[in-house]
Scaffold this motif. Structure first.
Motif, PDB file in Angstrom:
ATOM      1  N   GLN A 150       0.842  -1.199   0.000  1.00  0.00           N
ATOM      2  CA  GLN A 150       0.000   0.000   0.000  1.00  0.00           C
ATOM      3  C   GLN A 150       0.875   1.246   0.000  1.00  0.00           C
ATOM      4  O   GLN A 150       0.670   2.176  -0.776  1.00  0.00           O
ATOM      5  CB  GLN A 150      -0.898  -0.001   1.237  1.00  0.00           C
ATOM      6  N   LYS A 151       1.867   1.275   0.886  1.00  0.00           N
ATOM      7  CA  LYS A 151       2.790   2.401   0.972  1.00  0.00           C
ATOM      8  C   LYS A 151       4.040   1.944   1.704  1.00  0.00           C
ATOM      9  O   LYS A 151       4.063   0.903   2.374  1.00  0.00           O
ATOM     10  CB  LYS A 151       2.145   3.591   1.685  1.00  0.00           C
ATOM     11  N   TYR A 152       5.075   2.751   1.578  1.00  0.00           N
ATOM     12  CA  TYR A 152       6.340   2.463   2.239  1.00  0.00           C
ATOM     13  C   TYR A 152       6.384   3.132   3.614  1.00  0.00           C
ATOM     14  O   TYR A 152       5.597   4.042   3.908  1.00  0.00           O
ATOM     15  CB  TYR A 152       7.509   2.982   1.392  1.00  0.00           C
ATOM     16  N   SER A 153       7.313   2.693   4.447  1.00  0.00           N
ATOM     17  CA  SER A 153       7.541   3.394   5.715  1.00  0.00           C
ATOM     18  C   SER A 153       7.970   4.826   5.416  1.00  0.00           C
ATOM     19  O   SER A 153       8.401   5.144   4.301  1.00  0.00           O
ATOM     20  CB  SER A 153       8.622   2.679   6.529  1.00  0.00           C
ATOM     21  N   ILE A 154       7.863   5.703   6.390  1.00  0.00           N
ATOM     22  CA  ILE A 154       8.048   7.136   6.154  1.00  0.00           C
ATOM     23  C   ILE A 154       9.407   7.445   5.526  1.00  0.00           C
ATOM     24  O   ILE A 154       9.503   8.195   4.549  1.00  0.00           O
ATOM     25  CB  ILE A 154       7.858   7.928   7.457  1.00  0.00           C
ATOM     26  N   SER A 155      10.473   6.871   6.076  1.00  0.00           N
ATOM     27  CA  SER A 155      11.810   7.188   5.566  1.00  0.00           C
ATOM     28  C   SER A 155      11.989   6.735   4.127  1.00  0.00           C
ATOM     29  O   SER A 155      12.565   7.451   3.305  1.00  0.00           O
ATOM     30  CB  SER A 155      12.881   6.552   6.457  1.00  0.00           C
ATOM     31  N   ILE A 156      11.478   5.559   3.809  1.00  0.00           N
ATOM     32  CA  ILE A 156      11.580   5.067   2.425  1.00  0.00           C
ATOM     33  C   ILE A 156      10.660   5.864   1.517  1.00  0.00           C
ATOM     34  O   ILE A 156      11.031   6.238   0.393  1.00  0.00           O
ATOM     35  CB  ILE A 156      11.259   3.568   2.366  1.00  0.00           C
ATOM     36  N   ALA A 157       9.447   6.158   1.977  1.00  0.00           N
ATOM     37  CA  ALA A 157       8.480   6.898   1.169  1.00  0.00           C
ATOM     38  C   ALA A 157       9.007   8.272   0.788  1.00  0.00           C
ATOM     39  O   ALA A 157       8.796   8.743  -0.345  1.00  0.00           O
ATOM     40  CB  ALA A 157       7.156   7.031   1.916  1.00  0.00           C
ATOM     41  N   ASN A 158       9.695   8.930   1.707  1.00  0.00           N
ATOM     42  CA  ASN A 158      10.233  10.263   1.415  1.00  0.00           C
ATOM     43  C   ASN A 158      11.289  10.208   0.314  1.00  0.00           C
ATOM     44  O   ASN A 158      11.333  11.079  -0.562  1.00  0.00           O
ATOM     45  CB  ASN A 158      10.818  10.881   2.677  1.00  0.00           C
ATOM     46  N   VAL A 159      12.142   9.179   0.347  1.00  0.00           N
ATOM     47  CA  VAL A 159      13.161   9.016  -0.700  1.00  0.00           C
ATOM     48  C   VAL A 159      12.498   8.762  -2.045  1.00  0.00           C
ATOM     49  O   VAL A 159      12.882   9.355  -3.070  1.00  0.00           O
ATOM     50  CB  VAL A 159      14.120   7.870  -0.334  1.00  0.00           C
ATOM     51  N   VAL A 160      11.495   7.918  -2.051  1.00  0.00           N
ATOM     52  CA  VAL A 160      10.809   7.586  -3.309  1.00  0.00           C
ATOM     53  C   VAL A 160      10.097   8.815  -3.863  1.00  0.00           C
ATOM     54  O   VAL A 160      10.189   9.113  -5.063  1.00  0.00           O
ATOM     55  CB  VAL A 160       9.808   6.427  -3.086  1.00  0.00           C
ATOM     56  N   LYS A 161       9.408   9.541  -3.006  1.00  0.00           N
ATOM     57  CA  LYS A 161       8.667  10.714  -3.470  1.00  0.00           C
ATOM     58  C   LYS A 161       9.603  11.779  -4.033  1.00  0.00           C
ATOM     59  O   LYS A 161       9.320  12.388  -5.079  1.00  0.00           O
ATOM     60  CB  LYS A 161       7.833  11.286  -2.333  1.00  0.00           C
ATOM     61  N   ASP A 162      10.721  12.015  -3.376  1.00  0.00           N
ATOM     62  CA  ASP A 162      11.704  12.988  -3.890  1.00  0.00           C
ATOM     63  C   ASP A 162      12.189  12.576  -5.275  1.00  0.00           C
ATOM     64  O   ASP A 162      12.356  13.421  -6.164  1.00  0.00           O
ATOM     65  CB  ASP A 162      12.889  13.098  -2.926  1.00  0.00           C
ATOM     66  N   TYR A 163      12.400  11.287  -5.449  1.00  0.00           N
ATOM     67  CA  TYR A 163      12.887  10.789  -6.739  1.00  0.00           C
ATOM     68  C   TYR A 163      11.806  10.938  -7.809  1.00  0.00           C
ATOM     69  O   TYR A 163      12.096  11.295  -8.964  1.00  0.00           O
ATOM     70  CB  TYR A 163      13.307   9.325  -6.606  1.00  0.00           C
ATOM     71  N   GLN A 164      10.551  10.671  -7.456  1.00  0.00           N
ATOM     72  CA  GLN A 164       9.453  10.815  -8.411  1.00  0.00           C
ATOM     73  C   GLN A 164       9.325  12.268  -8.869  1.00  0.00           C
ATOM     74  O   GLN A 164       9.107  12.535 -10.063  1.00  0.00           O
ATOM     75  CB  GLN A 164       8.138  10.337  -7.782  1.00  0.00           C
ATOM     76  N   TYR A 165       9.469  13.209  -7.946  1.00  0.00           N
ATOM     77  CA  TYR A 165       9.384  14.617  -8.325  1.00  0.00           C
ATOM     78  C   TYR A 165      10.593  15.029  -9.160  1.00  0.00           C
ATOM     79  O   TYR A 165      10.479  15.850 -10.076  1.00  0.00           O
ATOM     80  CB  TYR A 165       9.236  15.496  -7.084  1.00  0.00           C
ATOM     81  N   LYS A 166      11.743  14.474  -8.853  1.00  0.00           N
ATOM     82  CA  LYS A 166      12.926  14.787  -9.634  1.00  0.00           C
ATOM     83  C   LYS A 166      12.763  14.315 -11.077  1.00  0.00           C
ATOM     84  O   LYS A 166      13.107  15.027 -12.025  1.00  0.00           O
ATOM     85  CB  LYS A 166      14.151  14.125  -9.003  1.00  0.00           C
ATOM     86  N   LYS A 167      12.207  13.112 -11.257  1.00  0.00           N
ATOM     87  CA  LYS A 167      12.027  12.546 -12.594  1.00  0.00           C
ATOM     88  C   LYS A 167      10.691  12.946 -13.222  1.00  0.00           C
ATOM     89  O   LYS A 167      10.479  12.711 -14.420  1.00  0.00           O
ATOM     90  CB  LYS A 167      12.095  11.013 -12.531  1.00  0.00           C
ATOM     91  N   GLU A 168       9.802  13.527 -12.408  1.00  0.00           N
ATOM     92  CA  GLU A 168       8.445  13.863 -12.847  1.00  0.00           C
ATOM     93  C   GLU A 168       7.758  12.632 -13.452  1.00  0.00           C
ATOM     94  O   GLU A 168       7.183  12.663 -14.531  1.00  0.00           O
ATOM     95  CB  GLU A 168       8.450  15.044 -13.830  1.00  0.00           C
ATOM     96  N   LYS A 169       7.812  11.540 -12.690  1.00  0.00           N
ATOM     97  CA  LYS A 169       7.208  10.271 -13.101  1.00  0.00           C
ATOM     98  C   LYS A 169       6.633   9.571 -11.875  1.00  0.00           C
ATOM     99  O   LYS A 169       7.223   9.606 -10.791  1.00  0.00           O
ATOM    100  CB  LYS A 169       8.251   9.355 -13.756  1.00  0.00           C
ATOM    101  N   PHE A 170       5.497   8.917 -12.069  1.00  0.00           N
ATOM    102  CA  PHE A 170       4.946   8.075 -11.003  1.00  0.00           C
ATOM    103  C   PHE A 170       5.670   6.738 -10.941  1.00  0.00           C
ATOM    104  O   PHE A 170       6.108   6.301  -9.875  1.00  0.00           O
ATOM    105  CB  PHE A 170       3.446   7.854 -11.219  1.00  0.00           C
ATOM    106  N   ALA A 171       5.806   6.069 -12.089  1.00  0.00           N
ATOM    107  CA  ALA A 171       6.459   4.762 -12.140  1.00  0.00           C
ATOM    108  C   ALA A 171       7.972   4.961 -12.153  1.00  0.00           C
ATOM    109  O   ALA A 171       8.526   5.507 -13.108  1.00  0.00           O
ATOM    110  CB  ALA A 171       6.009   3.984 -13.372  1.00  0.00           C
ATOM    111  N   VAL A 172       8.635   4.539 -11.079  1.00  0.00           N
ATOM    112  CA  VAL A 172      10.085   4.720 -10.971  1.00  0.00           C
ATOM    113  C   VAL A 172      10.704   3.451 -10.400  1.00  0.00           C
ATOM    114  O   VAL A 172      10.020   2.588  -9.824  1.00  0.00           O
ATOM    115  CB  VAL A 172      10.451   5.917 -10.069  1.00  0.00           C
ATOM    116  N   GLU A 173      12.024   3.368 -10.539  1.00  0.00           N
ATOM    117  CA  GLU A 173      12.780   2.256  -9.980  1.00  0.00           C
ATOM    118  C   GLU A 173      14.092   2.800  -9.428  1.00  0.00           C
ATOM    119  O   GLU A 173      14.828   3.498 -10.123  1.00  0.00           O
ATOM    120  CB  GLU A 173      13.036   1.197 -11.046  1.00  0.00           C
TER     121      GLU A 173
END
Length: 570
Positions: A103-126
């Motif tokens: 459903q979602k990641y823990s807060i610390s992981i979620a923050n890293v993922v969200k920053d990366y999504q905004y950097k790439k301007e993409k929802f689907a990321v790896e």
């Protein structure tokens, strides 16, 4: 020395000396609720074997998901398909654990993922974090269970892979507490004539026999003997069961004996992902396509390289006039087993081969060992070596198109024949305008009614696509833009009490190619729930109180575009 510096050497030694006894107390459970499964390792799925355990989460999302041992987060993937939100943790004992449909990641992981999504301007990321950036301890909270990606309901998909080669292994080797004292079910046995001079009860076609019984003991209640001639093969319909659930599972081991001699055995302990589609040769693919029943065959086609077979020669020759005793034994990892025995009578049916002329067809012999090419007016088909599982007499015909297509329908063999890898299909069409070409794609069908987008790239007057199934192919035009349907937003709406902006997006043919959501001209993260055709932006600190403008642009795979805009107050 930091313990993560010695991962590679430990991985090698662990793989060389793997034993079930040593590892059964190394990992903890990924959940803190009783473990019941909706799916197990090696279970038969469409085009693949199941690579892990589907653990029930009591019908809800949001259960705590924990790291099963010390390690580091080595991969994070966000996708609207497949495993959805997933985390991969590499452990120093040579294994990697995988947690999917989160459903979602823990807060610390979620923050890293969200920053990366905004950097790439993409929802689907790896993401592939370094060993030092996201270290975890055994029992750390890493995520919450969910239903993301291709999941059909709330659960945790859980895997254990060998780190060195990414091969998934049966997680039940590692000591997880799954109660199971239930014996497998056996549904039916199918007897196959394996060539043109083989017969079952006088017919050159497979015969299916329903099994009856319970508690591990089954039989075939026959009205008369099964009479056979020639080369004969066998298949079984069987599933495992577990305590406390009504689900059906895959079997760990299947054995077939002929006159008490073992002639076939399969056992699924691990596999490689590139082997997954061999499942279509492992099962009776034509029967599955027609009835959705999965018969596991006990004879192995030449082009099937699955590693699960411990003994392959599960066919017999019946030409001696004698009786032949066959017996199947199927078992799970807890050694619950069931068996069924049956007798064949070898006879001489004295049947003359039918040499009558058949309907004239365009037939080409194709060897599974070689590359095969079919060249016809306006069509080129390249089938690489390794696509076919056995030698095939390939049938081709051309038929008139429908109102949904702009070319003839090119029928490539039949959809009852499986393929392991992709072939390349090129269709020539000189009659389309430049605009039509920009909106054209290759589509496929099996019944002339339902059409599926395959895509395509133009080179002059030829459009080409790589595809992995036989059937009818044609060219179609997609000139209709995607639909954007607002769910909770309209012009000038007050969104101060809402926690998200949601819209539904659909496309009529080629499929959603891209989407971009903005608020006040700036990109915002819109999560894509593909199975529900839903895009959602969850309000965060990036949108303050006041007046705002929302815009979503959606394009399909051929470039048709739709735009939706609305002002709102937050």
């Amino acid at each position: 020395m930091n313990r993560f510096l010695i991962f590679s050497s430990l991985a090698v030694s662990s793989l060389m000396s793997f034993s079930q006894e040593i590892l059964t107390d190394y990992f903890r459970s990924p959940l803190d609720i009783p473990l019941f499964l909706s799916g197990n390792f090696g279970e038969l799925r469409s085009n693949h074997f199941h690579a892990g355990l589907d653990i029930k989460t009591q019908g809800v999302e949001g259960q705590n998901v924990y790291a099963i041992a010390d390690g580091y987060v080595s991969r994070i993937k966000v996708s609207p398909f497949g495993y959805g939100n997933a985390i991969y943790i590499t452990h120093p004992n040579g294994f990697t654990s995988v947690y999917g449909h989160l459903q979602k990641y823990s807060i610390s992981i979620a923050n890293v993922v969200k920053d990366y999504q905004y950097k790439k301007e993409k929802f689907a990321v790896e993401l592939f974090p370094t060993p030092f950036s996201m270290q975890v301890k055994k029992g750390d909270l890493i995520a919450y269970s969910g239903n993301s990606g291709g999941s059909g309901g709330p659960h945790l998909h859980f895997e254990i892979r060998k780190t060195a080669n990414e091969h998934p292994m049966n997680p039940l080797f590692f000591g997880f507490n799954i109660k199971d004292n239930v014996k497998p079910d056996i549904y039916a046995i199918t007897v196959y004539p394996l060539n043109d001079t083989s017969y079952v009860n006088g017919r050159n076609r497979a015969q299916r026999y329903i099994a009856r019984g319970s508690n591990g003991v089954y039989s075939l209640p026959l009205k008369s003997q099964i009479k056979v001639q020639g080369e004969i093969g066998f298949g079984i319909e069987t599933v495992d069961r577990m305590s406390g659930t009504s689900n059906k599972y895959g079997l760990h081991n299947i054995q077939l004996k002929h006159n008490d001699k073992l002639i076939f055995e399969q056992q699924i302990d691990e596999f490689a992902f590139h082997e997954g589609r061999y499942i279509n040769s492992h099962i009776d693919f034509e029967t599955y396509r027609k009835t959705r029943r999965r018969i596991q065959k006990s004879f192995v086609k030449e082009g099937n390289s699955l590693r699960i077979y411990k003994k392959k020669n599960g066919q017999i020759t019946c030409s001696d006039g004698r009786k032949h005793l066959l017996s199947y034994t199927v078992s799970d990892l807890n050694e619950n087993s069931s068996s069924v025995s049956f007798t064949l009578q070898s006879v001489d049916f004295n049947v003359q081969a039918n040499l009558s002329s058949k309907e004239e067809k365009d037939i080409t012999f194709m060897s599974y060992k070689e590359k095969n090419t079919l060249l016809r007016p306006n069509l080129l088909l390249n089938i690489p070596k390794g696509v076919l599982y056995e030698d095939t007499y390939f049938e081709y015909r051309e038929a008139k198109g429908t109102t949904k297509t702009v070319s003839p329908i090119y029928w490539l063999h039949n959809h009852f024949t499986p393929m392991h890898k992709k072939m390349t299909l090129s269709i020539k069409n000189k009659n389309l305008t430049p605009y039509q070409k920009s909106r054209a794609l290759i589509v496929s069908t099996i019944d002339r009614k339902s059409w599926y987008a395959e895509g395509g790239t133009w080179n002059g007057d030829n459009i080409s696509v790589r595809t992995r199934s036989f059937g009818g192919y044609s060219i179609a035009l997609d000139t209709i833009a995607p639909r954007i349907i607002p769910i909770n937003i309209v012009q000038n709406v007050n969104m101060s009490k809402k926690w998200s902006i949601s819209v539904k997006i659909t496309d009529n043919l080629s499929g959603i190619g891209s989407y971009r959501g903005t608020i006040d001209g700036k990109w915002v993260l819109m999560a894509y729930d593909a199975k529900n055709d839903k895009l959602s932006y969850y309000f965060d600190e990036k949108v303050t109180k006041g007046d705002h403008s929302f815009k979503i642009v959606v394009k399909d795979e051929v470039g048709n575009k739709s735009v939706y805009e609305a002002d709102f107050v937050r």
